[in-house]
Design a protein around this motif. Structure first.
Motif, PDB file in Angstrom:
ATOM      1  N   THR B  94      42.745  52.797  21.061  1.00  0.00           N
ATOM      2  CA  THR B  94      42.091  52.102  19.948  1.00  0.00           C
ATOM      3  C   THR B  94      41.072  53.017  19.274  1.00  0.00           C
ATOM      4  N   PRO B 253      30.313  44.311  20.763  1.00  0.00           N
ATOM      5  CA  PRO B 253      31.748  43.985  20.793  1.00  0.00           C
ATOM      6  C   PRO B 253      32.184  42.853  19.884  1.00  0.00           C
ATOM      7  N   LEU B 272      44.560  42.830  25.718  1.00  0.00           N
ATOM      8  CA  LEU B 272      43.305  43.257  26.342  1.00  0.00           C
ATOM      9  C   LEU B 272      43.610  44.207  27.498  1.00  0.00           C
ATOM     10  N   THR B 283      36.181  41.385  29.606  1.00  0.00           N
ATOM     11  CA  THR B 283      36.434  41.585  28.181  1.00  0.00           C
ATOM     12  C   THR B 283      36.419  40.262  27.430  1.00  0.00           C
ATOM     13  N   LEU B 287      33.795  39.825  24.322  1.00  0.00           N
ATOM     14  CA  LEU B 287      34.276  39.601  22.956  1.00  0.00           C
ATOM     15  C   LEU B 287      33.894  38.215  22.446  1.00  0.00           C
ATOM     16  N   GLN B 355      42.424  45.642  22.299  1.00  0.00           N
ATOM     17  CA  GLN B 355      41.182  46.126  22.912  1.00  0.00           C
ATOM     18  C   GLN B 355      41.582  47.066  24.029  1.00  0.00           C
ATOM     19  N   SER B 364      37.739  47.900  20.096  1.00  0.00           N
ATOM     20  CA  SER B 364      38.665  46.838  19.713  1.00  0.00           C
ATOM     21  C   SER B 364      39.046  47.049  18.260  1.00  0.00           C
TER      22      SER B 364
END
Lengths: 143, 373
Positions: B94, B253, B272, B283, B287, B355, B364
């Motif tokens: 990413t 994030p 993810l 995560t 997020l 992500q 992400s």
């Protein structure tokens, strides 16, 4: 106890920022960086305080802490280590922001717990290097 | 007003994903690149930008360019590129998308090729370190038997379970889901199953207790590639563009949603990073899909399966597909956005998230099927 440490564990390669930590360990002291500006302790060693970017001094800790977390390593990935063994994060009592990666020694793997009080013990390896480890503080045991 | 220099992914390419191979990683990388260029309807001579992330992460890596790592210099030579912009980034796949989007926004190139490849050595163990000297950050890990195989994540999840009452029974759901979704992905190592039963998981051997064998993805050899260009140029290419709607790193994030006025719950599908199953809980919280300490409650099979409210790792994740350090996550996020995910396709995808990375280090990227304003 020290004679039982197997040979072949990876040897720390100090650099200018980390050398005082390893030199202190060789003298059986647990020493970390301290920011005299913002009064935070810093470990692992850094080039400058990550909070205020000032130069850092060194100070000794009393060596007491508690197990913040642990795992039981049951595979042999690293030379000189034979599974199973305990790997832990130990938080210093004086500066809980300092978390030490270590083994909990003198402790059966089924006895380790989060929150367990521990104290530093210095492990001298066959190669001559001394590293700080931690062991349980037992009630009534001499300090 | 729309931004004509907004980045869009317009093609993806992959190789087979295998446990080990006689072919060098360079061979895989070139094949993935050629597949991506073809998928985008371009010629190699059109490619004037390159982004990679070459680092071999394993303790036994030789770090040889073209063998177990693939740098921009290797790829420029191997494909005969003459790029006006080329860069290798730290930050996995990413991070590569973010760098490519920046290069396109700056106008330094027109068509960016991104390649990430991962090598599992055939002749030695992936995670066994031969190192006798541990410098840099390793001096505080390896000398304590701490390092390969996810020590850090075992320590992290032990504390998480202690603080929030999470259980291995809940953790099982992440790996079982990965293996179920992998059966719909022709590239996945686990494409032919079997399903991971609760019994098999609970009785699996430990790696670093409380993490077992099935909490880890599998080292694999393979490569993935993508092609990015500007929204303006994307309109002339054959694939439906997957527009880059926003991106954010682990320091802030939730900005991946808030920067464009969304909340986590507004997206249709998420990929993810699951190098270890436990990462997914963290995560989801970071997020903003759920609150701190609630990831283990949020991550139910009902919610995260295809057909659920938030289908996750619809290609099987790293745990089901094999470790490509997030290139599978990027590929799937793009295919879902383009509507090309076949039997795994989530209906009506407007926003699709990839992500990749862990804890305090990840990027992400949110893709949109419609060109953002």
């Amino acid at each position: 106890m020290e004679t039982s440490i197997p040979a072949g564990r990876p040897k720390p390669l100090a650099d200018a920022d980390t050398a005082p930590f390893w030199a202190a360990a060789q003298e059986r002291r647990l020493s970390v960086q301290l920011c005299e500006n913002c009064d935070r302790a810093i470990f692992p060693p850094k080039p400058a305080c990550p909070h205020c970017v000032r130069e850092l001094a060194w100070r000794d800790l009393n060596g007491r802490g508690s197990v913040y977390s642990f795992c039981i390593s049951r595979m042999n990935f690293i030379g000189g280590y034979k599974a199973p063994y305990i790997v832990a994060w130990v938080a210093s009592d004086e500066h809980p922001e300092c978390i030490f990666n270590c083994n909990i020694v003198d402790c059966a793997i089924e006895d380790v717990r989060i929150g367990m009080p521990v104290e530093v013990v210095f492990e001298t390896r066959p190669e001559g290097v001394t590293v700080p480890q931690f062991r349980p503080i037992r009630e009534g045991a001499p300090a | 007003m729309r931004n004509p220099k907004r980045a869009a992914v317009v093609g993806t390419g992959s190789t087979e994903i295998v446990r080990t191979s006689d072919k060098s990683l360079g061979h895989f990388a070139v094949e993935a690149a050629r597949n991506a260029i073809r998928d985008a309807g371009l010629k190699t001579s059109d490619i004037d930008g390159y982004v990679g992330s070459p680092g071999a992460p394993n303790a036994s890596a030789l770090n040889l360019d073209g063998l177990d790592e693939v740098s921009q210099l290797f790829m420029i030579g191997a494909l005969g590129l003459e790029p006006t912009w080329a860069m290798d980034v730290v930050g996995m796949s990413t991070g590569m998308l973010v760098a490519g989007a920046q290069a396109l926004a700056a106008g330094t190139c027109k068509y960016v090729l991104g390649v990430r490849a991962h090598y599992n050595p055939k002749d030695r163990k992936y995670s066994v370190s031969g190192a006798n000297l541990a410098g840099g950050p390793d001096q505080f890990t390896l000398p304590f038997g701490y390092g390969p195989g996810g020590t850090r994540f075992a320590l992290w999840v032990q504390r998480y379970m202690h603080d929030y009452g999470a259980t291995r029974d809940e953790l099982y759901e992440i790996s079982a889901l990965a293996r179920r979704h992998a059966r719909l992905n022709p590239l996945a190592i686990w494409r032919e199953g079997p399903e991971l039963t609760r019994d098999a998981y609970m009785n699996a051997r430990w790696i670093h207790e409380p993490m077992c064998l099935f909490d880890s993805d599998m080292p694999a050899t393979g490569a993935g590639a993508f092609i990015m260009t500007t929204a303006e140029r994307a309109k002339d290419l054959p694939q439906t563009p997957a527009y880059v709607a926003s991106y954010a790193n682990a320091t802030q994030p939730s900005r991946v949603f808030s920067d464009i006025g969304l909340r986590a719950g507004d997206i249709q599908v998420a990929q993810l990073y699951d190098g270890y199953s436990v990462m997914v809980w963290n995560t989801l919280e970071k997020l903003g899909f759920c609150g701190e300490g609630e990831g283990h409650l949020f991550a139910t099979a009902d919610r995260l399966s295809l057909g659920g409210a938030l289908p996750m790792n619809t290609f099987g994740g790293s745990i089901g597909e094999g470790r490509l350090h997030g290139m599978g996550h990027v590929r799937e996020a793009v295919l879902q956005t383009m509507g090309r995910a076949g039997s795994r396709q989530v209906p009506d995808v407007r926003y699709s998230l990839a992500q990749v990375g862990v804890l305090e280090r990840f990027w992400s990227v949110l893709f949109s099927s419609e060109e953002p304003d």
